[in-house]
Write an enzyme that holds these catalytic residues in place. Structure first.
Site, PDB file in Angstrom:
ATOM      1  N   CYS A  61       0.819  -1.221   0.000  1.00 31.00           N
ATOM      2  CA  CYS A  61       0.000   0.000   0.000  1.00 31.00           C
ATOM      3  C   CYS A  61       0.847   1.263   0.000  1.00 31.00           C
ATOM      4  O   CYS A  61       0.439   2.294  -0.547  1.00 31.00           O
ATOM      5  CB  CYS A  61      -0.894   0.036   1.243  1.00 31.00           C
ATOM      6  SG  CYS A  61      -1.486  -1.544   1.824  1.00 31.00           S
ATOM      7  N   GLU A 456     -10.895  -5.000  13.284  1.00 31.14           N
ATOM      8  CA  GLU A 456     -11.659  -5.504  12.151  1.00 31.14           C
ATOM      9  C   GLU A 456     -11.690  -7.029  12.205  1.00 31.14           C
ATOM     10  O   GLU A 456     -10.770  -7.664  12.724  1.00 31.14           O
ATOM     11  CB  GLU A 456     -11.033  -5.055  10.827  1.00 31.14           C
ATOM     12  CG  GLU A 456     -11.163  -3.571  10.590  1.00 31.14           C
ATOM     13  CD  GLU A 456     -10.580  -3.132   9.258  1.00 31.14           C
ATOM     14  OE1 GLU A 456      -9.953  -3.970   8.578  1.00 31.14           O
ATOM     15  OE2 GLU A 456     -10.754  -1.961   8.901  1.00 31.14           O
ATOM     16  N   SER A 482     -13.717  -5.116   8.071  1.00 33.54           N
ATOM     17  CA  SER A 482     -12.924  -4.602   6.971  1.00 33.54           C
ATOM     18  C   SER A 482     -13.849  -4.145   5.859  1.00 33.54           C
ATOM     19  O   SER A 482     -14.954  -4.677   5.689  1.00 33.54           O
ATOM     20  CB  SER A 482     -12.001  -5.708   6.457  1.00 33.54           C
ATOM     21  OG  SER A 482     -11.445  -5.351   5.210  1.00 33.54           O
TER      22      SER A 482
END
Length: 579
Positions: A61, A456, A482
């Protein structure tokens, strides 16, 4: 860094924060530090622009963000500013998922916002360009922009390219679901290994309409990012073009004095919630939008977000509920295509200002909706007439809950509770298939305070889907899901268990009723019985007695208001931008 090639009228620094570190005889020691770093006198006399990214080597990411920051710096320099690059942290959910590391994820949003504030305050920078990759870094950076209220431009680092497995596009969610398939004997060791090796083929954030891409769309819809800048995948060279233009744009904002709080009006927040609903976006947006609004003292809680969700058509067929990924949106014209469809359908406020200095309607005027594609539908022919995300309220959730219904055919569920007091116990039970069709799995003490950190639950929900039970059971938690979660999975249930909310009083076998069409979440237990249970209920001890998780548990507020840790813009006496 080279001085700009064209002469321009110098910026007046008499009212900019950087005057405190660059102007007058008393600042000679400060200027000596800048000379030590190679700056010229002319560069020291320009506005200072903080160029912050969440670059790190934790996950794909963020790995491309430092490269993109160099393009931003070039744009700032060409437009008459002096860029000062710095990095902040990010916790990557794909790595943190399914274990104690996920307790750090939501906390990182506050650390990101706080660390940017401290860097800006400490060095008196005049403006910000922020570049983010993974989930919490996007709202964290935007929160800091609204908090500081200096001219700001946000830029998404871009999504990952889709992987290919057995002739189809895949994302990391397919790997999480593959774990469930493997545990159920539906996937071999060899296939699971092959899948994990091909699912994530490049730099960039998760490719579906999960939290990162949801908040990237928010950045354009709320007006803090340049039109089209959030769409290009991370490896594409066009990201460097958007970086250059973002750097130039922030200097125009400095010249014009246009600040985030003039852009992020209530109407702009409504536009942001609209694009989340229209795209079947992450339920986490219902946590992040209230937190962003809190920074400027705007009342915009879970129920305000849910009201927008309720009236918005679902028009983008994106994973996890649909077929397509972020690259497909880019290929058909990018996020402006979605915004154009919503504007033409009367679902967007076109008069909101953006970082271009123009309104949303002016930005979208040259955009023609692409009818020759299947990714984004016109609002006249939506996938479903109401949004892909729904807010819930009822006796089990007086302070609300949230569920993503994109791609779901059945919007009601009623069944007996199967209770767990932490995610690990629930995952172990799912892995061992210790549940029945029709059960409603309750995972509690995972809220902002109780977790602490509001984890999450993707590992658990993906395992259920992998086992073929995704539409046969429901899951309710005071934690989060999520953006990649699909199925009847309700998060943000409040008040949370740790403060004695109704979810703490549920017992195995209690009947729970969910209606995502009506927006209700009820516990079918007599109120007198619940009152009796409440008298004997005792809050569990927080095992975290020191460190950041303890500090967070003591400071954090309810999910309904964004799980924030400070008093916000309402009590503000002076703003950083005005020092």
């Amino acid at each position: 860094m080279n001085a700009p090639s064209k002469p321009r009228k110098p910026f007046d620094k008499s009212k900019l924060p950087s005057r405190h570190v660059t102007v007058g005889p008393a600042r000679s020691p400060h200027r000596s530090y800048y000379y030590a770093m190679g700056l010229t006198e002319e560069q020291i006399n320009r506005p200072f622009v903080g160029v912050v990214s969440c670059w790190n080597e934790a996950a794909p990411c963020n790995i491309a963000l430092m490269r993109q920051a160099q393009s931003v710096k070039k744009g700032v320099d060409e437009a008459g500013g002096t860029p000062r690059e710095f990095c902040t942290i990010t916790v990557t959910d794909g790595i943190a998922m399914g274990h104690q590391g996920m307790k750090s994820s939501l906390v990182s949003r506050e650390v990101i916002a706080d660390s940017i504030e401290l860097t800006m305050r400490g060095h008196c920078y005049d403006a910000i360009v922020g570049i983010a990759g993974c989930d919490k870094s996007l709202p964290g950076i935007m929160m800091s922009m609204i908090r500081l209220n200096v001219p700001s431009v946000f830029m998404y680092g871009g999504s990952i390219l889709p992987g290919r497995f057995k002739g189809r596009d895949v994302t990391v969610v397919d790997v999480f679901e593959g774990v469930g398939m493997h545990s159920a004997g539906r996937m071999s060791d060899e296939d699971l290994h092959e899948l994990e090796c091909v699912a994530c083929p490049s730099a960039g954030s998760c490719g579906g309409q999960f939290t990162a891409n949801t908040m990237a769309m928010v950045s354009e819809a709320i007006g803090l990012a340049l039109p089209g800048s959030a769409g290009a995948p991370a490896p594409y060279e066009s990201r460097d073009h958007y970086g250059l233009e973002s750097g130039r744009a922030v200097m125009q904002l400095v010249a014009d004095g246009l600040r985030p709080r003039e852009i992020c009006s209530r109407k702009a927040f409504e536009n942001a919630a609209t694009i989340v609903a229209a795209t079947g976006g992450s339920t986490n947006a219902a946590l992040h939008l209230p937190a962003m609004a809190h920074e400027m003292g705007l009342d915009f809680d879970l129920f305000d977000v849910a009201a927008i969700f309720k009236r918005t058509p679902y028009i983008a067929d994106l994973k996890p509920g649909g077929q397509f990924v972020a690259k497909d949106v880019y290929d058909i014209g990018g996020i402006p295509q979605i915004l154009k469809a919503l504007l033409e359908g009367g679902y967007l406020h076109g008069d909101c200002l953006t970082v271009t200095g123009k309104t949303m309607e002016e930005n979208l005027r040259p955009v023609k909706f692409n009818a020759d594609q299947k990714v984004v539908y016109p609002v006249s022919n939506p996938i479903t007439p109401t949004g892909g995300v729904v807010g819930l309220k009822g006796s089990l959730a007086p302070d609300g809950g949230i569920v993503k219904v994109a791609g779901m055919k059945k919007l009601q569920f009623r069944g007996p509770a199967l209770c767990f007091d932490c995610e690990e116990d629930a995952f172990a039970a799912v892995e061992a298939r210790q549940y029945k069709d029709g059960d409603i799995i309750v995972i509690r003490y995972e809220g902002p305070k109780g977790g602490p950190g509001m984890r999450e639950m993707l590992s658990t929900t993906a395992a259920l889907y992998g086992q073929g039970a995704g539409d046969k059971v429901a899951l309710i938690t005071d934690g989060r899901f999520s953006g990649a979660t699909r199925g009847f999975c309700i998060g943000h249930v409040g008040p949370e268990a740790a403060v004695g909310g109704p979810i703490a009083l549920v017992q195995n076998g209690d009947i729970i009723s969910i209606d995502a069409e009506k927006g209700t979440l009820d516990l079918e237990v007599d109120p007198d019985e619940l009152a009796r249970r409440k008298k004997v209920w005792k809050a569990p001890d927080n095992p975290y007695r020191s460190g950041v998780l303890r500090k967070y548990a003591e400071q954090v507020g309810p999910a309904r208001f964004g799980a924030v840790t400070h008093a916000g813009g309402k009590v503000e006496i002076s703003c950083y931008a005005d020092i």
